[in-house]
Design an enzyme around this catalytic site. Structure first.
Site, mmCIF file in Angstrom:
data_model
loop_
_atom_site.group_PDB
_atom_site.id
_atom_site.type_symbol
_atom_site.label_atom_id
_atom_site.label_comp_id
_atom_site.label_asym_id
_atom_site.label_seq_id
_atom_site.Cartn_x
_atom_site.Cartn_y
_atom_site.Cartn_z
ATOM 1 N N HIS A 57 0.848 -1.202 0.000
ATOM 2 C CA HIS A 57 0.000 0.000 0.000
ATOM 3 C C HIS A 57 0.875 1.240 0.000
ATOM 4 C CE1 HIS A 57 0.680 -0.684 4.311
ATOM 5 N NE2 HIS A 57 0.178 0.493 4.614
ATOM 6 N N HIS A 59 1.334 3.886 1.998
ATOM 7 C CA HIS A 59 1.860 4.592 3.174
ATOM 8 C C HIS A 59 3.386 4.704 3.139
ATOM 9 C CE1 HIS A 59 -1.972 3.899 5.818
ATOM 10 N NE2 HIS A 59 -2.072 4.945 5.022
ATOM 11 N N ASP A 61 5.662 4.613 5.306
ATOM 12 C CA ASP A 61 6.480 3.640 6.047
ATOM 13 C C ASP A 61 6.499 2.268 5.369
ATOM 14 O OD1 ASP A 61 3.734 3.387 6.879
ATOM 15 O OD2 ASP A 61 4.392 2.170 8.582
ATOM 16 N N HIS A 62 5.895 2.182 4.173
ATOM 17 C CA HIS A 62 5.965 0.951 3.376
ATOM 18 C C HIS A 62 6.593 1.193 2.006
ATOM 19 C CE1 HIS A 62 3.475 -1.593 6.111
ATOM 20 N NE2 HIS A 62 3.248 -0.388 6.578
ATOM 21 N N HIS A 114 -7.625 -0.561 5.031
ATOM 22 C CA HIS A 114 -6.558 0.222 5.676
ATOM 23 C C HIS A 114 -6.201 1.388 4.757
ATOM 24 C CE1 HIS A 114 -3.034 1.081 8.123
ATOM 25 N NE2 HIS A 114 -2.284 1.025 7.053
ATOM 26 N N ASP A 133 -0.490 -3.978 6.121
ATOM 27 C CA ASP A 133 -1.141 -3.503 7.347
ATOM 28 C C ASP A 133 -2.621 -3.886 7.388
ATOM 29 O OD1 ASP A 133 1.262 -2.406 7.997
ATOM 30 O OD2 ASP A 133 0.640 -0.314 7.812
ATOM 31 N N HIS A 171 4.033 -4.951 10.716
ATOM 32 C CA HIS A 171 4.501 -4.366 11.980
ATOM 33 C C HIS A 171 4.581 -5.401 13.104
ATOM 34 C CE1 HIS A 171 4.079 -0.016 10.927
ATOM 35 N NE2 HIS A 171 3.148 -0.471 10.089
HETATM 36 ZN ZN LIG Z 1 -0.146 1.458 6.635
#
Ligand SMILES: [Zn+2]
Length: 242
Positions: A57, A59, A61-62, A114, A133, A171
């Site tokens: 996805h 985001h 942090d990905h 998400h 996530d 995570h």
């Molecule tokens: Zn995420």
């Protein structure tokens, strides 16, 4: 069949970047690289050659390491269309697409909620799925861009896979999720036992992932929810659970 093994690179506070390698050739795919440098260092330390990046996805942090890894290795980046808002993407994929990843085949699932375009990569022959996530060990992702109905359907879809399928999540949230699961299902002995296991692993600084479909069926309250209303109630309760 490719001989794939998977390892984790822990980055940021609690993210995992997964390295899928062909143990014969060292060819490697990096899943959801938050940052580039630690991933490149981990690959170099083990003699791995990153040829692909996969995103679940958009985001940051990905995806934050996508371009740095591409610049260093010339890898191709495969991602859902939504990732184009933050990164270069070489191949956009969606539900039903088949992608060859270091010699193995994965099928793409659309699992929105998400984020609106969240996807998973399911390696049927290798019995593993990368869910970003969407599902966590004993938990599920927050509903930033979708509905409880969608996320409940995602839980049910993943939980319908064979019990031995390993689930790779984005995570390290297991311990916090276990505390909530115990609150949600105080009489569940499997939850109680898994909470103790998670405590012990985290006390030793060890990773609690991957999980398996069978374990989630026994211990994940979001998988065990009886319908989408029940799921929505749990999700709202977890949002404020301390
Ligand atoms: Zn995420």
């Amino acid at each position: 069949m490719a001989r794939l093994t998977v390892s984790a690179v822990p980055v940021l506070t609690d993210n995992y970047v997964w390295l899928i390698r062909d143990s014969e050739t060292g060819e490697t795919a990096a899943v959801d690289p938050s940052v580039a440098a630690p991933v490149l260092e981990a690959a170099a330390a083990e003699g791995l050659r990153i040829t692909q990046v996969l995103n679940t996805h958009w985001h940051p942090d990905h995806t934050g390491g996508n371009v740095g890894i591409k610049e260093a290795t010339g890898c191709t980046i495969t991602a859902p269309a939504e990732a184009r808002r933050v990164s270069q993407v070489d191949r956009v994929v969606a539900e039903g697409d088949r992608v060859t990843i270091v010699g193995a085949e994965a099928v793409v699932w659309d699992i929105p909620a998400h984020t609106a375009g969240h996807i998973a990569y399911y390696f049927e022959d290798e019995r593993m799925i990368f869910v970003g996530d969407t599902m966590f060990a004993m938990g599920c992702g927050r509903l930033f861009e979708g509905t409880a109905e969608q996320m409940y359907a995602n839980m049910q879809r993943i939980a319908a896979l064979p019990g031995d399928v390993r689930i790779y999540c984005g995570h390290e949230y297991t311990l916090a999720n276990a505390h909530f699961a115990e609150h949600a299902e105080p009489g569940n002995a499997a939850v109680r036992q898994r909470l103790e296991e998670a405590k012990s692993l985290r006390d030793q600084g060890k990773i609690t992932l991957p999980t398996t479909v069978a374990e989630e069926r026994e211990t994940n309250p979001f998988v065990r929810a009886t319908n989408s209303q029940d799921f929505a109630r749990l999700r709202a309760e977890k949002d404020s659970f301390r």
